[in-house]
Motif scaffolding. Sequence first.
Motif, PDB file in Angstrom:
ATOM      1  N   CYS A  53       0.843  -1.194   0.000  1.00  0.00           N
ATOM      2  CA  CYS A  53       0.000   0.000   0.000  1.00  0.00           C
ATOM      3  C   CYS A  53       0.883   1.250   0.000  1.00  0.00           C
ATOM      4  N   CYS A  81      -6.870  -0.914  -0.506  1.00  0.00           N
ATOM      5  CA  CYS A  81      -6.199  -1.456   0.674  1.00  0.00           C
ATOM      6  C   CYS A  81      -7.237  -1.821   1.739  1.00  0.00           C
ATOM      7  N   CYS A 109      -0.074   2.977   3.900  1.00  0.00           N
ATOM      8  CA  CYS A 109       0.277   2.335   5.171  1.00  0.00           C
ATOM      9  C   CYS A 109       1.379   1.291   5.014  1.00  0.00           C
ATOM     10  N   CYS A 123      -6.440   0.582   5.252  1.00  0.00           N
ATOM     11  CA  CYS A 123      -6.672   2.027   5.344  1.00  0.00           C
ATOM     12  C   CYS A 123      -7.653   2.532   4.294  1.00  0.00           C
TER      13      CYS A 123
END
Length: 61
Positions: free
Chosen positions: A30, A43, A33, A46
């Motif tokens: 990602c 993702c 994060c 998040c």
Amino acid sequence: MAVPRSRISKSKKRSRSAHSALKPKGVSTCSNCQKTKRPHTICPYCGFYAKRAVISQKSAE
Ligand SMILES: [Zn+2]
């Protein structure tokens, strides 16, 4: 209609199947994060996709 000329032996069948094993799925990280996720997906941690929030997460920890 095509008819098999001879029976395929266990050895012949199994040696042909030696190439049909499943490969592991691709993994990307990602951009927000840095956790691992499936490529071309939002993702799951998040809710980011293409460096912007697509899904707002309710539980922010
Ligand atoms: Zn993320």
